[in-house]
Design a protein around this motif. Structure first.
Motif, PDB file in Angstrom:
ATOM      1  N   MET A   1       0.339  -1.175   0.162  1.00  0.00           N
ATOM      2  CA  MET A   1      -0.131   0.019  -0.381  1.00  0.00           C
ATOM      3  C   MET A   1       0.759   1.250  -0.628  1.00  0.00           C
ATOM      4  N   HIS A   2       2.048   0.817   0.772  1.00  0.00           N
ATOM      5  CA  HIS A   2       3.344   2.241   0.845  1.00  0.00           C
ATOM      6  C   HIS A   2       4.165   3.067  -0.611  1.00  0.00           C
ATOM      7  N   ILE A   3       3.962   2.231  -1.526  1.00  0.00           N
ATOM      8  CA  ILE A   3       4.263   2.385  -2.428  1.00  0.00           C
ATOM      9  C   ILE A   3       3.303   2.454  -3.351  1.00  0.00           C
ATOM     10  N   ALA A   4       2.527   2.337  -3.339  1.00  0.00           N
ATOM     11  CA  ALA A   4       1.093   2.449  -4.588  1.00  0.00           C
ATOM     12  C   ALA A   4       0.939   4.339  -3.716  1.00  0.00           C
ATOM     13  N   TYR A   5       0.899   4.808  -2.631  1.00  0.00           N
ATOM     14  CA  TYR A   5       0.365   6.023  -2.081  1.00  0.00           C
ATOM     15  C   TYR A   5       1.718   6.941  -2.392  1.00  0.00           C
ATOM     16  N   VAL A   6       3.276   6.307  -3.066  1.00  0.00           N
ATOM     17  CA  VAL A   6       4.120   7.400  -2.887  1.00  0.00           C
ATOM     18  C   VAL A   6       4.102   7.624  -4.591  1.00  0.00           C
ATOM     19  N   VAL A   7       4.154   6.995  -5.364  1.00  0.00           N
ATOM     20  CA  VAL A   7       3.617   6.814  -6.939  1.00  0.00           C
ATOM     21  C   VAL A   7       2.303   7.693  -6.624  1.00  0.00           C
ATOM     22  N   VAL A   8       1.387   7.476  -6.714  1.00  0.00           N
ATOM     23  CA  VAL A   8       0.489   7.882  -6.566  1.00  0.00           C
ATOM     24  C   VAL A   8       0.485   9.355  -6.623  1.00  0.00           C
ATOM     25  N   THR A   9       0.612  10.158  -5.239  1.00  0.00           N
ATOM     26  CA  THR A   9       1.241  10.867  -4.573  1.00  0.00           C
ATOM     27  C   THR A   9       1.922  11.780  -5.083  1.00  0.00           C
ATOM     28  N   VAL A  10       2.715  11.314  -6.221  1.00  0.00           N
ATOM     29  CA  VAL A  10       4.058  11.740  -6.126  1.00  0.00           C
ATOM     30  C   VAL A  10       4.027  12.678  -7.346  1.00  0.00           C
ATOM     31  N   LEU A  11       2.494  11.221  -8.675  1.00  0.00           N
ATOM     32  CA  LEU A  11       2.202  11.765  -9.494  1.00  0.00           C
ATOM     33  C   LEU A  11       1.772  12.817  -9.306  1.00  0.00           C
ATOM     34  N   ALA A  12       0.822  12.789  -8.088  1.00  0.00           N
ATOM     35  CA  ALA A  12      -0.873  14.069  -7.867  1.00  0.00           C
ATOM     36  C   ALA A  12       0.244  15.811  -7.755  1.00  0.00           C
ATOM     37  N   VAL A  13       1.613  15.406  -7.157  1.00  0.00           N
ATOM     38  CA  VAL A  13       2.235  16.708  -6.577  1.00  0.00           C
ATOM     39  C   VAL A  13       2.827  17.398  -8.312  1.00  0.00           C
ATOM     40  N   ALA A  14       3.301  16.086  -8.839  1.00  0.00           N
ATOM     41  CA  ALA A  14       3.887  16.998  -9.687  1.00  0.00           C
ATOM     42  C   ALA A  14       2.633  17.822 -11.046  1.00  0.00           C
ATOM     43  N   ALA A  15       1.764  17.011 -10.868  1.00  0.00           N
ATOM     44  CA  ALA A  15       0.830  17.585 -11.513  1.00  0.00           C
ATOM     45  C   ALA A  15       0.124  18.671 -11.306  1.00  0.00           C
ATOM     46  N   THR A  16       0.176  18.662 -10.160  1.00  0.00           N
ATOM     47  CA  THR A  16      -1.472  19.397  -9.285  1.00  0.00           C
ATOM     48  C   THR A  16       0.087  20.907  -9.032  1.00  0.00           C
ATOM     49  N   GLY A  17       0.961  20.628  -9.041  1.00  0.00           N
ATOM     50  CA  GLY A  17       2.312  22.062  -8.565  1.00  0.00           C
ATOM     51  C   GLY A  17       2.101  22.151 -10.410  1.00  0.00           C
ATOM     52  N   LEU A  59       0.650  17.957  -0.161  1.00  0.00           N
ATOM     53  CA  LEU A  59       0.484  16.889  -0.573  1.00  0.00           C
ATOM     54  C   LEU A  59       2.539  16.749  -0.110  1.00  0.00           C
ATOM     55  N   LEU A  60       3.558  16.549  -1.333  1.00  0.00           N
ATOM     56  CA  LEU A  60       4.527  16.711  -0.453  1.00  0.00           C
ATOM     57  C   LEU A  60       5.602  16.833   1.174  1.00  0.00           C
ATOM     58  N   LEU A  61       4.792  17.952   1.369  1.00  0.00           N
ATOM     59  CA  LEU A  61       5.246  17.342   2.869  1.00  0.00           C
ATOM     60  C   LEU A  61       4.544  16.111   3.702  1.00  0.00           C
ATOM     61  N   GLY A  62       3.752  15.122   3.310  1.00  0.00           N
ATOM     62  CA  GLY A  62       2.897  14.484   3.049  1.00  0.00           C
ATOM     63  C   GLY A  62       4.085  13.303   2.719  1.00  0.00           C
ATOM     64  N   LEU A  63       4.241  13.397   2.282  1.00  0.00           N
ATOM     65  CA  LEU A  63       5.028  12.610   1.374  1.00  0.00           C
ATOM     66  C   LEU A  63       6.576  12.562   2.467  1.00  0.00           C
ATOM     67  N   LEU A  64       6.861  13.434   2.958  1.00  0.00           N
ATOM     68  CA  LEU A  64       8.333  13.770   3.540  1.00  0.00           C
ATOM     69  C   LEU A  64       8.626  13.837   5.272  1.00  0.00           C
ATOM     70  N   GLY A  65       6.984  13.579   5.608  1.00  0.00           N
ATOM     71  CA  GLY A  65       7.309  12.666   7.176  1.00  0.00           C
ATOM     72  C   GLY A  65       5.783  13.291   7.996  1.00  0.00           C
ATOM     73  N   VAL A  66       4.626  14.557   7.017  1.00  0.00           N
ATOM     74  CA  VAL A  66       3.997  14.530   8.005  1.00  0.00           C
ATOM     75  C   VAL A  66       2.847  13.747   7.376  1.00  0.00           C
ATOM     76  N   PRO A  67       2.188  13.363   8.260  1.00  0.00           N
ATOM     77  CA  PRO A  67       1.050  12.712   6.813  1.00  0.00           C
ATOM     78  C   PRO A  67      -0.123  13.475   7.073  1.00  0.00           C
ATOM     79  N   LEU A  68      -0.478  13.721   8.008  1.00  0.00           N
ATOM     80  CA  LEU A  68      -1.959  14.497   8.467  1.00  0.00           C
ATOM     81  C   LEU A  68      -1.754  15.560   7.766  1.00  0.00           C
ATOM     82  N   VAL A  69      -1.156  16.717   7.540  1.00  0.00           N
ATOM     83  CA  VAL A  69      -0.936  17.554   6.713  1.00  0.00           C
ATOM     84  C   VAL A  69      -1.638  17.112   4.822  1.00  0.00           C
ATOM     85  N   GLY A  70      -0.510  15.705   4.504  1.00  0.00           N
ATOM     86  CA  GLY A  70      -0.985  15.316   3.465  1.00  0.00           C
ATOM     87  C   GLY A  70      -1.898  15.084   2.717  1.00  0.00           C
TER      88      GLY A  70
END
Length: 119
Positions: A1-17, A59-70
């Motif tokens: 599950m963690h790998i899916a979260y990272v992949v989807v969130t990185v895509l979301a960060v890139a696209a939304t950013g 979203l990036l902050l969520g990936l970097l260790g602040v999950p509730l912010v993400g």
């Protein structure tokens, strides 16, 4: 599950950013779609560009260790893009930007769901 979260969130960060920065910079290719949806050009800086960029940073902050912010950022982006899709539908605009808004909504929703599942 963690790998899916990272992949989807990185895509979301890139696209939304990218989308947020494009709105802040009034990137010419997005202007016709915004006009077709009835969005004033003055809204590109605030609220549109600012909220998208802040969501990407959250979203990036969520990936970097602040999950509730993400998770909170993902929830905010889901609301933002749901409103964007609604705005395009009200304007009967089915341009490429309408399709992109749907894609952003799906990415944000997936990041939100995976973020909740991981916490």
């Amino acid at each position: 599950m963690h790998i899916a979260y990272v992949v989807v969130t990185v895509l979301a960060v890139a696209a939304t950013g990218f989308s947020g920065v494009a709105a802040l910079a009034h990137f010419r290719p997005i202007l016709p779609g915004m006009a077709a949806a009835g969005v004033p050009q003055s809204w590109l800086t605030f609220p549109i560009g600012t909220l998208k960029t802040a969501g990407a940073v959250g979203l990036l902050l969520g990936l970097l260790g602040v999950p509730l912010v993400g998770v909170a950022a993902a929830a905010g982006l889901v609301l933002f893009f749901a409103c964007a899709v609604h705005t395009h539908l009200l304007a009967r605009d089915h341009s490429a930007q309408f399709l992109l808004a749907n894609g952003f909504l799906l990415l944000s929703g997936a990041a939100f769901a995976l973020g909740l599942a991981g916490n």
